[in-house]
Design a protein around this motif. Structure first.
Motif, PDB file in Angstrom:
ATOM      1  N   MET A   1       0.856  -1.193   0.000  1.00  0.00           N
ATOM      2  CA  MET A   1       0.000   0.000   0.000  1.00  0.00           C
ATOM      3  C   MET A   1       0.886   1.235   0.000  1.00  0.00           C
ATOM      4  SD  MET A   1      -3.193  -0.860   2.475  1.00  0.00           S
ATOM      5  CE  MET A   1      -2.562  -2.167   3.512  1.00  0.00           C
ATOM      6  N   MET A   2       0.528   2.214  -0.847  1.00  0.00           N
ATOM      7  CA  MET A   2       1.324   3.434  -0.989  1.00  0.00           C
ATOM      8  C   MET A   2       0.423   4.656  -0.985  1.00  0.00           C
ATOM      9  SD  MET A   2       3.961   2.075  -3.921  1.00  0.00           S
ATOM     10  CE  MET A   2       5.098   3.434  -3.715  1.00  0.00           C
ATOM     11  N   PRO A   3       0.979   5.852  -0.724  1.00  0.00           N
ATOM     12  CA  PRO A   3       0.146   7.053  -0.809  1.00  0.00           C
ATOM     13  C   PRO A   3      -0.411   7.215  -2.216  1.00  0.00           C
ATOM     14  CG  PRO A   3       2.256   7.560   0.251  1.00  0.00           C
ATOM     15  CD  PRO A   3       2.353   6.166  -0.305  1.00  0.00           C
ATOM     16  N   ALA A   4      -1.714   7.461  -2.332  1.00  0.00           N
ATOM     17  CA  ALA A   4      -2.336   7.644  -3.648  1.00  0.00           C
ATOM     18  C   ALA A   4      -1.661   8.808  -4.362  1.00  0.00           C
ATOM     19  CB  ALA A   4      -3.826   7.914  -3.481  1.00  0.00           C
ATOM     20  N   GLY A   5      -1.460   8.646  -5.657  1.00  0.00           N
ATOM     21  CA  GLY A   5      -0.842   9.713  -6.438  1.00  0.00           C
ATOM     22  C   GLY A   5       0.673   9.640  -6.457  1.00  0.00           C
ATOM     23  N   LYS A   6       1.270   8.657  -5.738  1.00  0.00           N
ATOM     24  CA  LYS A   6       2.742   8.537  -5.709  1.00  0.00           C
ATOM     25  C   LYS A   6       3.200   7.325  -6.530  1.00  0.00           C
ATOM     26  CE  LYS A   6       3.229  11.976  -2.840  1.00  0.00           C
ATOM     27  NZ  LYS A   6       3.778  12.074  -1.521  1.00  0.00           N
ATOM     28  N   GLU A   7       2.446   7.023  -7.595  1.00  0.00           N
ATOM     29  CA  GLU A   7       2.800   5.869  -8.401  1.00  0.00           C
ATOM     30  C   GLU A   7       4.100   6.125  -9.172  1.00  0.00           C
ATOM     31  OE1 GLU A   7      -0.300   7.105  -8.336  1.00  0.00           O
ATOM     32  OE2 GLU A   7      -1.352   5.496  -7.300  1.00  0.00           O
ATOM     33  N   PHE A   8       4.675   5.066  -9.699  1.00  0.00           N
ATOM     34  CA  PHE A   8       5.951   5.170 -10.407  1.00  0.00           C
ATOM     35  C   PHE A   8       5.745   5.718 -11.814  1.00  0.00           C
ATOM     36  CE2 PHE A   8       6.196   1.874  -7.262  1.00  0.00           C
ATOM     37  CZ  PHE A   8       7.381   2.163  -6.624  1.00  0.00           C
ATOM     38  N   PRO A   9       6.597   6.655 -12.229  1.00  0.00           N
ATOM     39  CA  PRO A   9       6.436   7.251 -13.556  1.00  0.00           C
ATOM     40  C   PRO A   9       6.839   6.328 -14.700  1.00  0.00           C
ATOM     41  CG  PRO A   9       8.350   8.180 -12.421  1.00  0.00           C
ATOM     42  CD  PRO A   9       7.674   7.264 -11.453  1.00  0.00           C
ATOM     43  N   GLY A  10       7.737   5.358 -14.440  1.00  0.00           N
ATOM     44  CA  GLY A  10       8.283   4.539 -15.533  1.00  0.00           C
ATOM     45  C   GLY A  10       7.379   3.441 -16.063  1.00  0.00           C
ATOM     46  N   GLY A  11       6.363   3.062 -15.320  1.00  0.00           N
ATOM     47  CA  GLY A  11       5.436   2.048 -15.800  1.00  0.00           C
ATOM     48  C   GLY A  11       5.795   0.627 -15.387  1.00  0.00           C
ATOM     49  N   ILE A  12       4.895  -0.297 -15.764  1.00  0.00           N
ATOM     50  CA  ILE A  12       5.022  -1.716 -15.425  1.00  0.00           C
ATOM     51  C   ILE A  12       6.289  -2.303 -16.056  1.00  0.00           C
ATOM     52  CG2 ILE A  12       3.828  -3.964 -15.559  1.00  0.00           C
ATOM     53  CD1 ILE A  12       2.303  -1.796 -13.970  1.00  0.00           C
TER      54      ILE A  12
ATOM     55  N   GLY B   1       4.455   1.124   1.602  1.00  0.00           N
ATOM     56  CA  GLY B   1       5.671   1.450   0.860  1.00  0.00           C
ATOM     57  C   GLY B   1       5.766   2.908   0.448  1.00  0.00           C
ATOM     58  N   PHE B   2       7.032   3.361   0.297  1.00  0.00           N
ATOM     59  CA  PHE B   2       7.295   4.767  -0.009  1.00  0.00           C
ATOM     60  C   PHE B   2       8.480   4.875  -0.958  1.00  0.00           C
ATOM     61  CE2 PHE B   2       5.461   4.085   4.086  1.00  0.00           C
ATOM     62  CZ  PHE B   2       4.352   4.911   4.040  1.00  0.00           C
ATOM     63  N   LEU B   3       8.459   5.914  -1.787  1.00  0.00           N
ATOM     64  CA  LEU B   3       9.508   6.084  -2.783  1.00  0.00           C
ATOM     65  C   LEU B   3      10.809   6.606  -2.175  1.00  0.00           C
ATOM     66  CD1 LEU B   3       7.452   7.616  -5.744  1.00  0.00           C
ATOM     67  CD2 LEU B   3       7.930   5.223  -5.224  1.00  0.00           C
ATOM     68  N   THR B   4      10.704   7.280  -1.013  1.00  0.00           N
ATOM     69  CA  THR B   4      11.908   7.836  -0.381  1.00  0.00           C
ATOM     70  C   THR B   4      11.948   7.478   1.111  1.00  0.00           C
ATOM     71  OG1 THR B   4      10.872   9.927   0.268  1.00  0.00           O
ATOM     72  CG2 THR B   4      11.823   9.832  -1.951  1.00  0.00           C
ATOM     73  N   LYS B   5      13.151   7.528   1.662  1.00  0.00           N
ATOM     74  CA  LYS B   5      13.312   7.293   3.105  1.00  0.00           C
ATOM     75  C   LYS B   5      12.618   8.388   3.907  1.00  0.00           C
ATOM     76  CE  LYS B   5      17.426   4.517   3.863  1.00  0.00           C
ATOM     77  NZ  LYS B   5      18.805   4.484   4.366  1.00  0.00           N
ATOM     78  N   ASP B   6      12.645   9.617   3.390  1.00  0.00           N
ATOM     79  CA  ASP B   6      11.987  10.734   4.079  1.00  0.00           C
ATOM     80  C   ASP B   6      10.497  10.458   4.269  1.00  0.00           C
ATOM     81  OD1 ASP B   6      14.229  12.217   4.427  1.00  0.00           O
ATOM     82  OD2 ASP B   6      13.833  13.655   2.822  1.00  0.00           O
ATOM     83  N   GLU B   7       9.852   9.931   3.219  1.00  0.00           N
ATOM     84  CA  GLU B   7       8.421   9.609   3.312  1.00  0.00           C
ATOM     85  C   GLU B   7       8.183   8.515   4.346  1.00  0.00           C
ATOM     86  OE1 GLU B   7       6.973   8.552  -0.584  1.00  0.00           O
ATOM     87  OE2 GLU B   7       6.178  10.564  -0.897  1.00  0.00           O
ATOM     88  N   LEU B   8       9.036   7.495   4.325  1.00  0.00           N
ATOM     89  CA  LEU B   8       8.900   6.402   5.298  1.00  0.00           C
ATOM     90  C   LEU B   8       9.038   6.926   6.727  1.00  0.00           C
ATOM     91  CD1 LEU B   8       8.778   3.415   6.206  1.00  0.00           C
ATOM     92  CD2 LEU B   8      11.232   3.271   5.755  1.00  0.00           C
ATOM     93  N   GLU B   9      10.057   7.763   6.958  1.00  0.00           N
ATOM     94  CA  GLU B   9      10.275   8.309   8.300  1.00  0.00           C
ATOM     95  C   GLU B   9       9.097   9.173   8.746  1.00  0.00           C
ATOM     96  OE1 GLU B   9      14.085  10.224   7.945  1.00  0.00           O
ATOM     97  OE2 GLU B   9      15.127   8.297   7.749  1.00  0.00           O
ATOM     98  N   ALA B  10       8.561   9.985   7.823  1.00  0.00           N
ATOM     99  CA  ALA B  10       7.405  10.827   8.147  1.00  0.00           C
ATOM    100  C   ALA B  10       6.191   9.957   8.478  1.00  0.00           C
ATOM    101  CB  ALA B  10       7.081  11.768   6.982  1.00  0.00           C
TER     102      ALA B  10
END
Length: 198
Positions: free
Chosen positions: A29-40, A61-70
């Protein structure tokens, strides 16, 4: 338990993704709108937090460590569960969250679905001493919590923007986008800051 997962992105949906690693598909599960730009099909690295309850085992899950820590700080606030934590990070970037907390801007945080004004105020109280504001201390245009800003023109401009209906967070972010903001008089700075809000 699991710090991060590196593997192939198999599928994406609003608020989540499946990543395959060594033949196992991890539903994250990830924050909505934080999907990967490169695709499947691309290789991705997702920083993860495993949430364990009696009746549930979930991976966030999070794209950055900062997001995970927050996120981990957010769910440490009593009354804030993982879904609301994700919702906060889908609504605000970590940077915007820090500015909102520093400027005591519960109005901006309350835009988060499922949180509300009371929850936003509680979140600000509990996070004020926990978030890392080092990046802001190095800059010469920001000081918060009702203190006088280092330059009068910046303080006057911030108050002017708030009186025009912008939130304190929006005002401070706009001023921060103006190069050498402290070098301008209030009138000039207000004009330049307004262009950053359009």
């Amino acid at each position: 338990m699991i710090s991060y997962i590196k593997g192939i992105l198999v599928s994406m949906r609003p608020g989540g993704a499946v990543v395959e690693n060594n033949g196992i598909g991890y539903d994250i599960m990830m924050p909505a709108g934080k999907e990967f730009p490169g695709g499947i099909g691309q290789e991705v690295k997702i920083y993860t937090h495993m949430h364990v309850r009696e009746d549930d085992l979930s991976l966030f899950g999070f794209l950055t460590k900062d997001e995970l820590e927050a996120f981990e700080l957010l769910i440490g606030v009593s009354g804030i569960g993982p879904k609301v934590g994700l919702s906060v990070l889908a609504t605000l970037s970590v940077y915007e969250l820090k500015i909102a907390v520093m400027s005591d801007d519960s109005k901006t945080i309350a835009k988060t679905p499922g949180l509300g004004p009371k929850g936003a105020k509680k979140l600000i109280l509990e996070l004020r001493d926990k978030l890392d504001f080092e990046e802001f201390k190095q800059e010469d245009t920001v000081s918060f919590e009702g203190e006088t800003l280092e330059e009068d023109s910046v303080a006057i401009t911030a108050q002017g923007l708030v009186s025009l209906g912008y939130s304190r967070s929006e005002a401070m972010m706009a001023i921060k986008k103006v190069e050498n903001a402290a070098d301008y008089g209030p009138e000039q700075l207000l004009k330049k800051a307004l262009t950053k809000l359009i």
